[in-house]
Write a protein that holds these residues in place. Sequence first.
Motif, PDB file in Angstrom:
ATOM      1  N   LEU A  17     -25.649  68.693  -4.301  1.00  0.00           N
ATOM      2  CA  LEU A  17     -24.410  68.761  -5.093  1.00  0.00           C
ATOM      3  C   LEU A  17     -24.486  69.301  -6.576  1.00  0.00           C
ATOM      4  CD1 LEU A  17     -22.511  65.880  -3.354  1.00  0.00           C
ATOM      5  CD2 LEU A  17     -21.914  68.467  -3.091  1.00  0.00           C
ATOM      6  N   THR A  18     -23.883  69.826  -6.969  1.00  0.00           N
ATOM      7  CA  THR A  18     -23.654  70.310  -8.617  1.00  0.00           C
ATOM      8  C   THR A  18     -22.523  70.014  -9.155  1.00  0.00           C
ATOM      9  OG1 THR A  18     -23.154  72.507  -8.008  1.00  0.00           O
ATOM     10  CG2 THR A  18     -25.551  72.205  -8.209  1.00  0.00           C
ATOM     11  N   HIS A  19     -21.284  69.380  -8.318  1.00  0.00           N
ATOM     12  CA  HIS A  19     -19.949  69.429  -8.951  1.00  0.00           C
ATOM     13  C   HIS A  19     -19.762  67.936  -8.297  1.00  0.00           C
ATOM     14  CE1 HIS A  19     -20.051  73.869  -9.510  1.00  0.00           C
ATOM     15  NE2 HIS A  19     -18.749  73.541 -10.166  1.00  0.00           N
ATOM     16  N   TRP A  20     -19.293  67.069  -9.427  1.00  0.00           N
ATOM     17  CA  TRP A  20     -18.702  65.699  -8.946  1.00  0.00           C
ATOM     18  C   TRP A  20     -17.369  65.404  -9.596  1.00  0.00           C
ATOM     19  CZ3 TRP A  20     -22.062  62.592  -5.878  1.00  0.00           C
ATOM     20  CH2 TRP A  20     -23.236  63.134  -5.674  1.00  0.00           C
ATOM     21  N   ILE A  21     -16.916  64.314  -8.915  1.00  0.00           N
ATOM     22  CA  ILE A  21     -15.810  63.589  -9.320  1.00  0.00           C
ATOM     23  C   ILE A  21     -16.107  62.185  -9.150  1.00  0.00           C
ATOM     24  CG2 ILE A  21     -13.103  63.016  -9.148  1.00  0.00           C
ATOM     25  CD1 ILE A  21     -12.727  66.067  -7.488  1.00  0.00           C
ATOM     26  N   THR A  22     -15.893  61.445 -10.262  1.00  0.00           N
ATOM     27  CA  THR A  22     -16.541  60.193 -10.223  1.00  0.00           C
ATOM     28  C   THR A  22     -15.573  59.220 -11.155  1.00  0.00           C
ATOM     29  OG1 THR A  22     -18.416  59.015 -10.754  1.00  0.00           O
ATOM     30  CG2 THR A  22     -17.440  60.653 -12.292  1.00  0.00           C
ATOM     31  N   GLU A  23     -15.788  57.841 -10.680  1.00  0.00           N
ATOM     32  CA  GLU A  23     -15.114  56.701 -11.338  1.00  0.00           C
ATOM     33  C   GLU A  23     -15.718  56.873 -12.900  1.00  0.00           C
ATOM     34  OE1 GLU A  23     -14.598  52.011 -10.869  1.00  0.00           O
ATOM     35  OE2 GLU A  23     -16.026  53.084  -9.278  1.00  0.00           O
ATOM     36  N   ASN A  24     -17.035  56.903 -12.893  1.00  0.00           N
ATOM     37  CA  ASN A  24     -17.615  56.815 -14.110  1.00  0.00           C
ATOM     38  C   ASN A  24     -18.679  57.822 -14.302  1.00  0.00           C
ATOM     39  OD1 ASN A  24     -19.803  55.622 -15.858  1.00  0.00           O
ATOM     40  ND2 ASN A  24     -18.050  54.509 -16.435  1.00  0.00           N
ATOM     41  N   ALA A  25     -18.712  58.719 -15.435  1.00  0.00           N
ATOM     42  CA  ALA A  25     -19.618  59.804 -15.340  1.00  0.00           C
ATOM     43  C   ALA A  25     -21.087  59.254 -15.507  1.00  0.00           C
ATOM     44  CB  ALA A  25     -19.301  60.639 -16.513  1.00  0.00           C
ATOM     45  N   LYS A  26     -21.199  58.166 -16.554  1.00  0.00           N
ATOM     46  CA  LYS A  26     -22.310  57.584 -16.888  1.00  0.00           C
ATOM     47  C   LYS A  26     -23.096  56.776 -15.680  1.00  0.00           C
ATOM     48  CE  LYS A  26     -24.651  54.243 -20.133  1.00  0.00           C
ATOM     49  NZ  LYS A  26     -24.293  53.290 -21.176  1.00  0.00           N
ATOM     50  N   SER A  27     -22.302  56.198 -15.036  1.00  0.00           N
ATOM     51  CA  SER A  27     -22.930  55.549 -13.532  1.00  0.00           C
ATOM     52  C   SER A  27     -23.533  56.655 -12.793  1.00  0.00           C
ATOM     53  CB  SER A  27     -22.111  54.442 -13.005  1.00  0.00           C
ATOM     54  OG  SER A  27     -20.831  55.118 -12.547  1.00  0.00           O
ATOM     55  N   THR A  28     -22.729  57.650 -12.681  1.00  0.00           N
ATOM     56  CA  THR A  28     -23.136  58.743 -11.704  1.00  0.00           C
ATOM     57  C   THR A  28     -24.485  59.532 -12.308  1.00  0.00           C
ATOM     58  OG1 THR A  28     -20.677  59.314 -10.901  1.00  0.00           O
ATOM     59  CG2 THR A  28     -22.447  61.103 -10.740  1.00  0.00           C
ATOM     60  N   ARG A  29     -24.514  59.815 -13.314  1.00  0.00           N
ATOM     61  CA  ARG A  29     -25.650  60.486 -13.991  1.00  0.00           C
ATOM     62  C   ARG A  29     -26.991  59.366 -13.492  1.00  0.00           C
ATOM     63  NH1 ARG A  29     -22.175  61.421 -18.420  1.00  0.00           N
ATOM     64  NH2 ARG A  29     -21.513  63.528 -18.700  1.00  0.00           N
ATOM     65  N   ALA A  30     -26.704  58.117 -13.786  1.00  0.00           N
ATOM     66  CA  ALA A  30     -28.063  57.291 -13.377  1.00  0.00           C
ATOM     67  C   ALA A  30     -28.110  57.284 -12.144  1.00  0.00           C
ATOM     68  CB  ALA A  30     -27.472  55.931 -13.832  1.00  0.00           C
ATOM     69  N   PHE A  31     -27.259  57.220 -11.155  1.00  0.00           N
ATOM     70  CA  PHE A  31     -27.587  57.552  -9.865  1.00  0.00           C
ATOM     71  C   PHE A  31     -28.261  58.889  -9.448  1.00  0.00           C
ATOM     72  CE2 PHE A  31     -25.640  59.356  -5.753  1.00  0.00           C
ATOM     73  CZ  PHE A  31     -26.306  58.513  -4.993  1.00  0.00           C
ATOM     74  N   LEU A  32     -27.550  59.820  -9.938  1.00  0.00           N
ATOM     75  CA  LEU A  32     -28.494  61.160  -9.928  1.00  0.00           C
ATOM     76  C   LEU A  32     -29.829  61.235 -10.289  1.00  0.00           C
ATOM     77  CD1 LEU A  32     -25.398  63.726 -10.620  1.00  0.00           C
ATOM     78  CD2 LEU A  32     -26.439  63.134  -8.344  1.00  0.00           C
ATOM     79  N   LYS A  33     -30.129  60.476 -11.312  1.00  0.00           N
ATOM     80  CA  LYS A  33     -31.528  60.330 -11.962  1.00  0.00           C
ATOM     81  C   LYS A  33     -32.474  59.633 -10.880  1.00  0.00           C
ATOM     82  CE  LYS A  33     -31.051  60.096 -16.896  1.00  0.00           C
ATOM     83  NZ  LYS A  33     -31.005  59.187 -18.100  1.00  0.00           N
ATOM     84  N   ARG A  34     -31.916  58.597 -10.158  1.00  0.00           N
ATOM     85  CA  ARG A  34     -32.631  58.027  -9.076  1.00  0.00           C
ATOM     86  C   ARG A  34     -32.620  58.949  -7.650  1.00  0.00           C
ATOM     87  NH1 ARG A  34     -29.544  52.234  -8.553  1.00  0.00           N
ATOM     88  NH2 ARG A  34     -31.111  51.851  -7.185  1.00  0.00           N
ATOM     89  N   VAL A  35     -31.726  59.755  -7.612  1.00  0.00           N
ATOM     90  CA  VAL A  35     -31.776  60.665  -6.498  1.00  0.00           C
ATOM     91  C   VAL A  35     -32.730  61.633  -6.667  1.00  0.00           C
ATOM     92  CG1 VAL A  35     -30.706  62.460  -5.239  1.00  0.00           C
ATOM     93  CG2 VAL A  35     -29.483  60.314  -5.776  1.00  0.00           C
ATOM     94  N   ASP A  36     -32.962  62.195  -7.928  1.00  0.00           N
ATOM     95  CA  ASP A  36     -33.778  63.250  -8.396  1.00  0.00           C
ATOM     96  C   ASP A  36     -35.266  62.673  -8.227  1.00  0.00           C
ATOM     97  OD1 ASP A  36     -34.567  65.690  -9.483  1.00  0.00           O
ATOM     98  OD2 ASP A  36     -34.783  64.740 -11.337  1.00  0.00           O
ATOM     99  N   VAL A  37     -35.678  61.520  -8.508  1.00  0.00           N
ATOM    100  CA  VAL A  37     -36.891  61.065  -7.914  1.00  0.00           C
ATOM    101  C   VAL A  37     -37.369  61.161  -6.711  1.00  0.00           C
ATOM    102  CG1 VAL A  37     -38.498  58.929  -8.082  1.00  0.00           C
ATOM    103  CG2 VAL A  37     -36.837  59.455  -9.779  1.00  0.00           C
ATOM    104  N   ILE A  38     -36.219  61.248  -5.702  1.00  0.00           N
ATOM    105  CA  ILE A  38     -36.506  61.345  -4.097  1.00  0.00           C
ATOM    106  C   ILE A  38     -36.440  62.565  -3.781  1.00  0.00           C
ATOM    107  CG2 ILE A  38     -36.001  60.328  -1.964  1.00  0.00           C
ATOM    108  CD1 ILE A  38     -34.929  57.879  -3.467  1.00  0.00           C
TER     109      ILE A  38
END
Length: 266
Positions: free
Chosen positions: A45-66
Amino acid sequence: MNASPHRSGTLYLVPTPLDFGVSQDHAAAPSQWLPAETLAAASRLTHWITENAKSTRAFLKRVDVINGLAAPLQAQHITELPRVAHKKGDHAPEAQSDAQARALLEPALLGHDIGLASEAGMPAIADPGSSIVRAAHAIGLRVVPLTGPISLMLALAASGLNGQNFAFVGYVPQDATERSKRLRELEALALKTGQTQIFIETPYRNTALLQALLQTLHPHTRLAVCCALTLPDQAVRSALVHDWKRGKDALAGLPLDAPAVFLLGR
């Protein structure tokens, strides 16, 4: 998931680990709680709707490692839900919030798949996001919930309470008098119908809520408290209220400074 000129995009409901806000020293790899299919979908995914952008970026950083992200973090399109959805929720149909939700889904009409995410757990379950899901159905988008942890269901399964008939009632009042009144109402309903009552509180008020429960509930009502679910210090206790009180310290061993789910019934 790139835009397609031939179809509308899909709305993916993307669960995230339940360790939001805890020290990363205690955070597990996302793969411990999210299956490969969920991580793969999130990475595309490259488009997101989120409760909090900062926490979603942190989540995506963790996904990126995997799973390498389809676009660099800086190129991800991350849009936050309106602030009113955080404060009052967006679960009840309302013209303004539903119109705002449709506007946030416009990239999907151009063919972009969109991820909906909250800070922890499944979006739209004890978190905002329902307006986005309603709007997606209204404009004919495909809605796909992905698999991941949901604290309410983990707590219910671990509680020993009725899992065939239950209700999530959100937060109880902060005012002591109103809180006690509400707890008695929920207890009466649970004892009369057998319906398990599930509720939550902001972590820094967990201790006060537990103390109020022990002071208010009938001795033979069953109370379960599930703290820090999926985390290394998770703790679950389920017992009759008089057994809670019988212990030297009812709070001992419960990490009440972490997210917790409270359940009562018979």
